[in-house]
Motif scaffolding. Structure first.
Motif, short mmCIF file in Angstrom:
data_model
loop_
_atom_site.label_atom_id
_atom_site.label_comp_id
_atom_site.label_asym_id
_atom_site.label_seq_id
_atom_site.Cartn_x
_atom_site.Cartn_y
_atom_site.Cartn_z
N VAL A 9 23.56 16.15 37.19
CA VAL A 9 23.95 17.69 36.79
C VAL A 9 23.89 18.12 38.12
N VAL A 10 24.77 18.83 38.87
CA VAL A 10 24.87 19.80 39.20
C VAL A 10 23.70 20.90 39.45
N PRO A 11 22.85 21.48 40.07
CA PRO A 11 22.50 22.81 39.71
C PRO A 11 23.12 24.07 39.57
N SER A 12 24.43 24.32 40.18
CA SER A 12 25.32 25.14 40.18
C SER A 12 26.09 25.23 38.76
N GLN A 13 26.92 26.76 38.33
CA GLN A 13 27.67 26.10 36.92
C GLN A 13 29.02 26.33 38.24
N PHE A 14 30.12 26.78 38.15
CA PHE A 14 31.21 26.45 38.75
C PHE A 14 32.31 27.48 38.19
N MET A 15 32.76 27.82 38.53
CA MET A 15 34.83 28.57 37.48
C MET A 15 36.04 27.81 38.14
N VAL A 16 37.10 27.43 37.37
CA VAL A 16 38.37 27.00 37.70
C VAL A 16 39.42 28.65 38.22
N GLU A 17 40.04 28.74 39.54
CA GLU A 17 41.12 29.26 38.93
C GLU A 17 41.71 28.79 39.93
N HIS A 18 43.00 29.66 38.95
CA HIS A 18 44.24 29.53 39.52
C HIS A 18 45.39 30.35 40.46
N LEU A 19 45.67 30.49 41.45
CA LEU A 19 46.21 31.63 42.66
C LEU A 19 47.48 31.02 42.94
N PRO A 20 47.80 31.74 42.03
CA PRO A 20 50.12 31.63 41.88
C PRO A 20 50.22 32.17 43.35
N ASN A 21 51.23 31.39 43.97
CA ASN A 21 51.61 31.88 45.50
C ASN A 21 50.93 32.08 45.97
N THR A 22 49.65 31.06 46.89
CA THR A 22 48.52 31.38 47.56
C THR A 22 48.06 30.40 48.34
N THR A 23 48.06 29.63 49.45
CA THR A 23 48.45 28.88 50.07
C THR A 23 46.94 28.78 49.99
N PHE A 24 46.06 29.08 51.18
CA PHE A 24 44.88 29.47 51.18
C PHE A 24 43.60 30.81 50.05
N PRO A 25 42.27 30.69 50.27
CA PRO A 25 41.89 31.63 49.36
C PRO A 25 41.59 33.16 50.62
N GLU A 26 41.22 34.26 49.71
CA GLU A 26 41.01 34.84 51.04
C GLU A 26 39.17 35.17 51.27
N ASP A 27 38.69 33.74 50.60
CA ASP A 27 37.38 33.72 51.87
C ASP A 27 36.74 32.19 51.87
N ASP A 28 35.26 32.48 51.69
CA ASP A 28 35.25 31.35 52.10
C ASP A 28 34.42 30.77 50.95
N GLU A 29 34.46 31.34 49.76
CA GLU A 29 33.66 30.33 48.52
C GLU A 29 33.80 29.92 47.80
N TRP A 30 34.54 28.04 48.59
CA TRP A 30 34.63 27.68 47.47
C TRP A 30 34.39 26.13 47.63
N ILE A 31 34.59 25.64 46.40
CA ILE A 31 34.29 24.31 46.69
C ILE A 31 34.98 23.12 46.75
#
Length: 124
Positions: A9-31
């Motif tokens: 079990v990976v120690p972190s908990q995760f969330m899954v997001e859908h960002l419509p009409n986006t090609t790259f997130p605005e931050d670098d806090e992604w897995i």
């Protein structure tokens, strides 16, 4: 080759997001990122304050396998599907990160153990 895997079990908990009409997130806090015509899917650590569905990761790094090894992911997701447990998967070069809903972790662990896998890091 056996498809039985040693998962932890990976120690972190995760969330899954859908960002419509986006090609790259605005931050670098992604897995993990998956870009599709309808937008971007982003997997990131769930902040403690976020009121989102939380996912827990099971990772098979102990039983790393090559990209040419068939059946490794199917050996994990098939028993979970039979048990009615939703998954979200992010594959790495050597293994798969299988996310299950946090509230179903115990059931997912028991299901995978019954299928011949070892799951470490889950309280009884």
């Amino acid at each position: 080759m056996s498809t039985a895997q040693i998962l932890y079990v990976v120690p972190s908990q995760f969330m899954v997001e859908h960002l419509p009409n986006t090609t790259f997130p605005e931050d670098d806090e992604w897995i993990a990122l998956v870009r599709a015509p309808e937008g971007l899917t982003v997997v990131r650590e769930a902040p403690p304050y976020a009121e989102v569905e939380r996912w827990v990761g099971l990772y098979g790094g102990e039983t790393a396998h090559g990209l040419d090894t068939p059946g490794m992911l199917a050996a994990l997701v098939a028993p979970l599907a039979e048990a009615g447990i939703s998954v979200f998967v992010a594959s790495t070069y050597h293994a798969d990160l299988v996310l299950v809903p946090e509230h179903r972790l115990g059931e997912a662990s028991a299901t995978l153990k019954a299928a011949g896998h070892q799951v470490n890091g889950v309280s009884a």
